[in-house]
Motif scaffolding. Sequence first.
Motif, mmCIF file in Angstrom:
data_model
loop_
_atom_site.group_PDB
_atom_site.id
_atom_site.type_symbol
_atom_site.label_atom_id
_atom_site.label_comp_id
_atom_site.label_asym_id
_atom_site.label_seq_id
_atom_site.Cartn_x
_atom_site.Cartn_y
_atom_site.Cartn_z
ATOM 1 N N VAL A 1 6.481 -51.427 50.241
ATOM 2 C CA VAL A 1 7.678 -51.838 51.000
ATOM 3 C C VAL A 1 8.617 -50.641 51.205
ATOM 4 C CG1 VAL A 1 7.572 -54.263 50.341
ATOM 5 C CG2 VAL A 1 8.833 -52.653 48.888
ATOM 6 N N LYS A 2 8.079 -49.447 50.956
ATOM 7 C CA LYS A 2 8.811 -48.196 51.156
ATOM 8 C C LYS A 2 10.176 -48.189 50.469
ATOM 9 C CE LYS A 2 6.407 -46.929 55.364
ATOM 10 N NZ LYS A 2 5.210 -46.778 54.564
ATOM 11 N N PRO A 3 10.149 -48.273 49.143
ATOM 12 C CA PRO A 3 11.422 -48.239 48.416
ATOM 13 C C PRO A 3 11.971 -46.809 48.355
ATOM 14 C CG PRO A 3 9.627 -48.243 46.852
ATOM 15 C CD PRO A 3 9.004 -48.308 48.219
ATOM 16 N N GLU A 4 13.188 -46.694 47.843
ATOM 17 C CA GLU A 4 13.770 -45.361 47.623
ATOM 18 C C GLU A 4 13.699 -45.000 46.144
ATOM 19 O OE1 GLU A 4 17.779 -45.776 49.186
ATOM 20 O OE2 GLU A 4 16.920 -47.022 50.774
ATOM 21 N N VAL A 5 13.674 -46.074 45.340
ATOM 22 C CA VAL A 5 13.697 -45.872 43.885
ATOM 23 C C VAL A 5 12.563 -46.668 43.251
ATOM 24 C CG1 VAL A 5 15.064 -46.176 41.772
ATOM 25 C CG2 VAL A 5 16.218 -45.688 43.929
ATOM 26 N N LEU A 6 11.983 -46.098 42.208
ATOM 27 C CA LEU A 6 10.954 -46.806 41.440
ATOM 28 C C LEU A 6 11.437 -46.918 39.994
ATOM 29 C CD1 LEU A 6 8.269 -47.858 42.428
ATOM 30 C CD2 LEU A 6 7.192 -45.741 41.665
ATOM 31 N N LEU A 7 11.579 -48.169 39.524
ATOM 32 C CA LEU A 7 11.949 -48.383 38.127
ATOM 33 C C LEU A 7 10.668 -48.658 37.352
ATOM 34 C CD1 LEU A 7 14.933 -50.891 38.659
ATOM 35 C CD2 LEU A 7 15.024 -48.384 38.575
ATOM 36 N N MET A 8 10.494 -48.001 36.229
ATOM 37 C CA MET A 8 9.263 -48.191 35.455
ATOM 38 C C MET A 8 9.635 -48.556 34.018
ATOM 39 S SD MET A 8 7.150 -44.976 37.018
ATOM 40 C CE MET A 8 5.504 -45.637 36.932
ATOM 41 N N ASP A 9 9.299 -49.778 33.648
ATOM 42 C CA ASP A 9 9.660 -50.264 32.313
ATOM 43 C C ASP A 9 8.437 -50.159 31.393
ATOM 44 O OD1 ASP A 9 10.852 -51.350 30.154
ATOM 45 O OD2 ASP A 9 11.378 -53.263 31.087
ATOM 46 N N GLU A 10 8.350 -49.064 30.651
ATOM 47 C CA GLU A 10 7.211 -48.805 29.759
ATOM 48 C C GLU A 10 5.893 -48.994 30.490
ATOM 49 O OE1 GLU A 10 7.327 -50.243 25.706
ATOM 50 O OE2 GLU A 10 9.315 -51.025 26.112
ATOM 51 N N GLN B 1 20.278 -38.659 39.454
ATOM 52 C CA GLN B 1 20.070 -37.876 40.674
ATOM 53 C C GLN B 1 18.860 -38.305 41.495
ATOM 54 O OE1 GLN B 1 20.347 -33.622 40.512
ATOM 55 N NE2 GLN B 1 21.725 -33.703 38.752
ATOM 56 N N GLU B 2 19.016 -38.114 42.790
ATOM 57 C CA GLU B 2 17.950 -38.434 43.737
ATOM 58 C C GLU B 2 16.765 -37.472 43.541
ATOM 59 O OE1 GLU B 2 19.177 -37.974 47.836
ATOM 60 O OE2 GLU B 2 18.049 -39.775 48.329
ATOM 61 N N ASN B 3 15.555 -38.012 43.726
ATOM 62 C CA ASN B 3 14.328 -37.200 43.614
ATOM 63 C C ASN B 3 14.146 -36.531 42.252
ATOM 64 O OD1 ASN B 3 15.085 -36.534 46.917
ATOM 65 N ND2 ASN B 3 13.233 -37.632 46.336
ATOM 66 N N LYS B 4 14.656 -37.207 41.253
ATOM 67 C CA LYS B 4 14.459 -36.747 39.874
ATOM 68 C C LYS B 4 13.907 -37.918 39.064
ATOM 69 C CE LYS B 4 16.464 -32.689 40.389
ATOM 70 N NZ LYS B 4 15.644 -31.487 40.454
ATOM 71 N N ILE B 5 13.319 -37.573 37.924
ATOM 72 C CA ILE B 5 12.863 -38.613 37.007
ATOM 73 C C ILE B 5 13.857 -38.673 35.845
ATOM 74 C CG2 ILE B 5 11.016 -39.423 35.486
ATOM 75 C CD1 ILE B 5 9.011 -37.896 37.254
ATOM 76 N N THR B 6 14.445 -39.840 35.662
ATOM 77 C CA THR B 6 15.373 -40.034 34.551
ATOM 78 C C THR B 6 14.709 -40.969 33.550
ATOM 79 O OG1 THR B 6 17.252 -39.790 36.033
ATOM 80 C CG2 THR B 6 17.693 -40.805 33.892
ATOM 81 N N ALA B 7 14.699 -40.572 32.280
ATOM 82 C CA ALA B 7 14.077 -41.415 31.246
ATOM 83 C C ALA B 7 15.154 -42.018 30.359
ATOM 84 C CB ALA B 7 13.113 -40.584 30.401
ATOM 85 N N PHE B 8 14.983 -43.310 30.025
ATOM 86 C CA PHE B 8 15.839 -43.962 29.039
ATOM 87 C C PHE B 8 15.026 -44.089 27.760
ATOM 88 C CE2 PHE B 8 18.125 -46.719 32.507
ATOM 89 C CZ PHE B 8 18.762 -45.578 32.982
ATOM 90 N N MET C 1 12.764 -44.397 34.349
ATOM 91 C CA MET C 1 11.757 -45.001 33.483
ATOM 92 C C MET C 1 12.290 -45.269 32.083
ATOM 93 S SD MET C 1 9.446 -41.582 32.998
ATOM 94 C CE MET C 1 8.204 -42.404 32.070
ATOM 95 N N VAL C 2 11.797 -46.356 31.508
ATOM 96 C CA VAL C 2 12.034 -46.631 30.100
ATOM 97 C C VAL C 2 10.748 -46.279 29.373
ATOM 98 C CG1 VAL C 2 12.216 -48.520 28.438
ATOM 99 C CG2 VAL C 2 13.765 -48.433 30.386
ATOM 100 N N THR C 3 10.856 -45.510 28.318
ATOM 101 C CA THR C 3 9.632 -45.180 27.580
ATOM 102 C C THR C 3 9.903 -45.066 26.081
ATOM 103 O OG1 THR C 3 7.789 -43.606 27.369
ATOM 104 C CG2 THR C 3 9.906 -42.672 27.991
#
Lengths: 217, 249
Positions: free
Chosen positions: B162-171, B27-34, B199-201
């Motif tokens: 660069v004004k992204p819409e999504v931020l992927l965070m790998d650990e 979902q948009e504007n949510k934090i999803t964790a893997f 995010m992956v954590t």
Amino acid sequence: MRKYYDTELQELNNQLVEMGALIENAINHSVNALKDKDVAEAEMVNELEAKINHKEKDIETFCLKLILHQQPVAKDLRLISSALKMITDMERIGDQAADVAEICKILSKSSYVHNLEHINEMAEQMKKMVTQAVNAFVTKDVVLAMSVCKDDDIVDNLFVQVQKDMINLITQDSSKGEVAFDLLMVAKYFERIGDHATNIAEWVIFSITGDHKLSGK
Amino acid sequence: MDKFTIEDMNLYYGKFHALKNVSLNMQENKITAFIGPSGCGKSTLLKSLNRMNDLVEGCKITGSLKLDGEDIYGNMDVNVLRKRVGMVFQKANPFPMSVYDNIAFGPRTHGIKNKKQLDEIVEQSLRDAAIWDELKDRLKKSALGLSGGQQQRLCIARALAVKPEVLLMDEATSALDPISTGKIEELCLKLKKDYTIVMVTHNMQQALRISDYTAFFLLGEMIEYNDTDTIFSSPKEKKTEEYITGRFG
């Protein structure tokens, strides 16, 4: 694998079983004190109550240590949080058994003029609820825990019956007012113990299933 | 609203089947964790979201991955995709240049040359990454001289520039001390108002603290996906329970 953690959770389980045995004992002695007018039985409840209070603090400290050290989640979190809630109800049962014992000491000096039939029935039903709530925890038996929740209605209905009995007693002989009042207090404590047993059963259900089963109180 | 829609996704590294029939919506504007043990495919899935796996030889993907309903592996321009979907890695990787140039690098690549405009982007990005106050007097200094926590927040600011819409965070916090980790977690909670974060954590408590949804992966399969509180209080799958309570294996 977390063998040390599992050993500690087993220890928590054992402590709860021990506390369960203490409250069952306390209730048995207070019921015996009532039925047999036995002051010695009533005195034993006081000793047990002190042990129950002590056990509650020990388990509480142990649970907080587990939360701090192990940061429990899922079924471990449910067990530990349920344990923290259950011991409060167990400790209250200990207090109420002691309150009944105190009244029994007073009643032992007077003659029971009234048939204790309904109070005895309440006592048996309430003892059964507490025993089954503790057994449901030990055996992780959701069905048994649910049956405890249902049985609370029986105790509640018996309390209403005892109330009527006591009103009749006073109506027939106003000099029995004091005894009737003491017996009504005993019945009220039994009714409250039934409520605490129900709470324990609800926490057993939560710790196993993750769902709160409210008994409709 | 779903930002990513993934259906029946399979990913192969040569003959190795790294992701198996994965389907999930994020979902948009949510934090999803893997979450999941090493080698379970969580980073692979994360990298697939902005086609970082394109660089891996022998990588083949089947099924459908959509961003706002648009097929990521269809006709989408990869540069546009990576502008929309930024990434922050485990190890902070500032460019060997000044703080200012690190942040301005992306916007310059996308054609912004105006000094005033770049100044504004640099300031806003550093502010959004909660590091402006610490770096405003060091903009011309090398980014390599910053602490690990500052470098990681600089990398987040660089991704935001660069004004992204999504931020992927790998650990993204695994190499940081608790204070820097706390700052980045706070930052994620602030940023999700404007961005979607995936995010992956390996830090279960972190997933619990900041994510809205959690997906548990094992051996390339997504075992369970649910709101984070449910996953960590009453997981439905035994394997999830075993993993999060530390009894896996």
